[in-house]
Design a protein around this motif. Structure first.
Motif, mmCIF file in Angstrom:
data_model
loop_
_atom_site.group_PDB
_atom_site.id
_atom_site.type_symbol
_atom_site.label_atom_id
_atom_site.label_comp_id
_atom_site.label_asym_id
_atom_site.label_seq_id
_atom_site.Cartn_x
_atom_site.Cartn_y
_atom_site.Cartn_z
ATOM 1 N N ARG A 13 0.838 -1.199 0.000
ATOM 2 C CA ARG A 13 0.000 0.000 0.000
ATOM 3 C C ARG A 13 0.871 1.246 0.000
ATOM 4 N NH1 ARG A 13 -4.403 1.729 4.573
ATOM 5 N NH2 ARG A 13 -5.159 -0.409 4.367
ATOM 6 N N ASN A 14 1.976 1.192 0.761
ATOM 7 C CA ASN A 14 2.797 2.400 0.919
ATOM 8 C C ASN A 14 4.180 2.305 0.294
ATOM 9 O OD1 ASN A 14 1.113 4.328 2.378
ATOM 10 N ND2 ASN A 14 1.006 2.688 3.904
ATOM 11 N N GLY A 15 4.484 1.201 -0.331
ATOM 12 C CA GLY A 15 5.702 1.145 -1.135
ATOM 13 C C GLY A 15 6.861 0.342 -0.589
ATOM 14 N N SER A 16 6.846 -0.025 0.704
ATOM 15 C CA SER A 16 7.995 -0.776 1.242
ATOM 16 C C SER A 16 8.083 -2.168 0.617
ATOM 17 C CB SER A 16 7.897 -0.898 2.763
ATOM 18 O OG SER A 16 8.070 0.358 3.365
ATOM 19 N N THR A 17 6.970 -2.861 0.592
ATOM 20 C CA THR A 17 6.978 -4.215 0.012
ATOM 21 C C THR A 17 7.278 -4.133 -1.486
ATOM 22 O OG1 THR A 17 5.266 -4.723 1.650
ATOM 23 C CG2 THR A 17 5.708 -6.396 -0.008
ATOM 24 N N GLU A 18 6.805 -3.074 -2.107
ATOM 25 C CA GLU A 18 7.087 -2.877 -3.535
ATOM 26 C C GLU A 18 8.598 -2.747 -3.776
ATOM 27 O OE1 GLU A 18 6.158 0.985 -4.997
ATOM 28 O OE2 GLU A 18 6.203 0.389 -7.092
ATOM 29 N N ILE A 19 9.276 -2.004 -2.916
ATOM 30 C CA ILE A 19 10.723 -1.810 -3.084
ATOM 31 C C ILE A 19 11.451 -3.147 -2.915
ATOM 32 C CG2 ILE A 19 12.763 -0.740 -2.019
ATOM 33 C CD1 ILE A 19 10.966 1.724 -1.463
ATOM 34 N N LEU A 20 11.038 -3.929 -1.918
ATOM 35 C CA LEU A 20 11.654 -5.252 -1.740
ATOM 36 C C LEU A 20 11.388 -6.128 -2.965
ATOM 37 C CD1 LEU A 20 10.820 -6.106 2.004
ATOM 38 C CD2 LEU A 20 13.010 -5.331 1.084
ATOM 39 N N ALA A 21 10.179 -6.041 -3.507
ATOM 40 C CA ALA A 21 9.827 -6.854 -4.683
ATOM 41 C C ALA A 21 10.760 -6.543 -5.853
ATOM 42 C CB ALA A 21 8.377 -6.589 -5.086
ATOM 43 N N ASN A 22 11.044 -5.270 -6.030
ATOM 44 C CA ASN A 22 11.933 -4.879 -7.132
ATOM 45 C C ASN A 22 13.364 -5.348 -6.892
ATOM 46 O OD1 ASN A 22 10.723 -3.028 -9.414
ATOM 47 N ND2 ASN A 22 9.553 -2.651 -7.545
ATOM 48 N N ALA A 23 13.794 -5.333 -5.629
ATOM 49 C CA ALA A 23 15.148 -5.812 -5.324
ATOM 50 C C ALA A 23 15.238 -7.326 -5.534
ATOM 51 C CB ALA A 23 15.526 -5.442 -3.891
ATOM 52 N N ILE A 24 14.179 -8.041 -5.207
ATOM 53 C CA ILE A 24 14.160 -9.489 -5.463
ATOM 54 C C ILE A 24 14.234 -9.734 -6.969
ATOM 55 C CG2 ILE A 24 12.706 -11.561 -5.338
ATOM 56 C CD1 ILE A 24 11.805 -10.504 -2.533
ATOM 57 N N ALA A 25 13.503 -8.918 -7.723
ATOM 58 C CA ALA A 25 13.542 -9.037 -9.185
ATOM 59 C C ALA A 25 14.959 -8.803 -9.711
ATOM 60 C CB ALA A 25 12.571 -8.045 -9.813
ATOM 61 N N GLU A 26 15.632 -7.811 -9.152
ATOM 62 C CA GLU A 26 17.016 -7.527 -9.590
ATOM 63 C C GLU A 26 17.914 -8.739 -9.353
ATOM 64 O OE1 GLU A 26 16.766 -2.915 -8.211
ATOM 65 O OE2 GLU A 26 18.510 -4.064 -7.505
ATOM 66 N N GLY A 27 17.787 -9.316 -8.162
ATOM 67 C CA GLY A 27 18.603 -10.498 -7.848
ATOM 68 C C GLY A 27 18.295 -11.653 -8.770
ATOM 69 N N ALA A 28 17.006 -11.849 -9.046
ATOM 70 C CA ALA A 28 16.591 -12.954 -9.921
ATOM 71 C C ALA A 28 17.125 -12.746 -11.340
ATOM 72 C CB ALA A 28 15.067 -13.060 -9.922
ATOM 73 N N ILE A 29 17.013 -11.526 -11.818
ATOM 74 C CA ILE A 29 17.490 -11.227 -13.181
ATOM 75 C C ILE A 29 19.009 -11.399 -13.245
ATOM 76 C CG2 ILE A 29 17.767 -9.338 -14.862
ATOM 77 C CD1 ILE A 29 14.884 -8.425 -13.902
ATOM 78 N N ALA A 30 19.686 -10.985 -12.168
ATOM 79 C CA ALA A 30 21.150 -11.133 -12.134
ATOM 80 C C ALA A 30 21.550 -12.600 -12.233
ATOM 81 C CB ALA A 30 21.705 -10.516 -10.856
ATOM 82 N N ASP A 180 21.025 -2.575 3.417
ATOM 83 C CA ASP A 180 21.112 -3.912 4.022
ATOM 84 C C ASP A 180 19.871 -4.745 3.699
ATOM 85 O OD1 ASP A 180 23.562 -3.305 5.118
ATOM 86 O OD2 ASP A 180 22.756 -2.769 7.090
ATOM 87 N N HIS A 181 18.692 -4.106 3.744
ATOM 88 C CA HIS A 181 17.454 -4.829 3.422
ATOM 89 C C HIS A 181 17.422 -5.213 1.940
ATOM 90 C CE1 HIS A 181 16.261 -2.608 7.087
ATOM 91 N NE2 HIS A 181 15.616 -3.726 7.347
ATOM 92 N N LEU A 182 17.916 -4.299 1.109
ATOM 93 C CA LEU A 182 17.914 -4.581 -0.331
ATOM 94 C C LEU A 182 18.873 -5.719 -0.659
ATOM 95 C CD1 LEU A 182 17.726 -0.951 -1.775
ATOM 96 C CD2 LEU A 182 15.871 -2.567 -1.324
ATOM 97 N N ALA A 183 19.987 -5.781 0.087
ATOM 98 C CA ALA A 183 20.950 -6.865 -0.149
ATOM 99 C C ALA A 183 20.313 -8.217 0.166
ATOM 100 C CB ALA A 183 22.203 -6.646 0.695
ATOM 101 N N VAL A 184 19.508 -8.266 1.229
ATOM 102 C CA VAL A 184 18.813 -9.520 1.567
ATOM 103 C C VAL A 184 17.821 -9.884 0.451
ATOM 104 C CG1 VAL A 184 17.164 -10.591 3.156
ATOM 105 C CG2 VAL A 184 19.087 -9.267 4.061
ATOM 106 N N ALA A 185 17.077 -8.879 -0.008
ATOM 107 C CA ALA A 185 16.075 -9.145 -1.054
ATOM 108 C C ALA A 185 16.751 -9.604 -2.350
ATOM 109 C CB ALA A 185 15.246 -7.886 -1.290
#
Ligand SMILES: Cc1cc2nc3c(=O)[nH]c(=O)nc-3n(C[C@H](O)[C@H](O)[C@H](O)COP(=O)(O)O)c2cc1C
Length: 209
Positions: A13-30, A180-185
């Motif tokens: 709703r407010n964007g935090s989970t969205e940001i994690l989702a995008n970081a997970i996508a980055e890791g997956a694409i990598a 740090d959170h983005l690195a985990v995602a």
């Protein structure tokens, strides 16, 4: 060889989970994945949404960026990563409604043997961060997904996240996930993709053919 297909189906709703989702996508694409990022939709009325300032606007903004997740997305995927903000220590109804919509392909056994993983966000540190992720393990077990936790299998895990999946504490939506959170995602995206790759072509008893 075709790329492993990763569906990241989240509600935010407010964007935090969205940001994690995008970081997970980055890791997956990598790690070589083809990714579909999808945002579950609200099903409350506009009147209810109007009670929370900014909800309707944020929703419209995110909906313009992400399609709604469908049954076809889940069938397409080799791995499904579910993300949700905490709602009273558990999964948001919007994401749960998507999971419940998968009953038809669940009944046909089409989700058996796919990889599954979870991530999320809470407002407070002990406000259900871990219970929310664990609450998602229950429907994932019913769907027949092979659940991939994170453990402490990467140095990033000693700084943020949980062994169950990437998380974030937003402090009443005043903080966004930091490096740090983005690195985990990102690690979660890489890990899920690598497991999907490893399982490709494997004989999994009971898996959809
Ligand atoms: C109805 C409702 C229930 C919530 N329940 C909790 C809760 O139990 N614990 C908590 O820490 N945060 C709770 N929150 C706060 C959100 O989970 C938190 O703000 C989260 O970071 C939002 O993620 P988002 O930015 O992806 O929407 C709740 C929010 C709402 C609207």
């Amino acid at each position: 060889m075709t790329k492993p297909k990763v569906l990241i189906a989240f509600y935010s709703r407010n964007g935090s989970t969205e940001i994690l989702a995008n970081a997970i996508a980055e890791g997956a694409i990598a790690d070589g994945a083809e990714v579909r990022l999808r945002r579950a939709r609200e099903f409350v009325s506009q009147e209810v949404m109007a009670n929370a300032p900014g909800w309707a606007e944020k929703s419209a903004e995110m909906n313009s960026k992400y399609e709604a997740p469908t049954e076809a997305d889940a069938e397409w995927a080799d791995a499904i990563v579910f993300g949700t903000p905490t709602r009273f220590g558990s999964i948001a109804a919007e994401l749960k409604a998507y999971i419940d919509s998968l009953g038809g392909i669940w009944f046909q056994g089409k989700l058996n043997g796919k990889v599954g993983s979870v991530f999320g966000s809470t407002s407070s540190r002990h406000g259900g961060n871990e219970s929310t992720l664990l609450s998602m393990y229950t429907p994932m077990a019913h769907l027949g997904l092979i659940i991939v936790p994170l453990g402490y299998a990467d140095p990033a895990m000693f700084k943020a996240g949980t062994p169950y999946g990437a998380t974030h504490v937003s402090a009443m939506d005043t903080l966004k996930p930091d490096a740090d959170h983005l690195a985990v995602a990102q690690f979660q995206g890489r890990r899920v993709t690598s497991v999907a790759k490893g399982l490709r072509g494997a004989h999994i008893v009971g898996a959809a053919s």
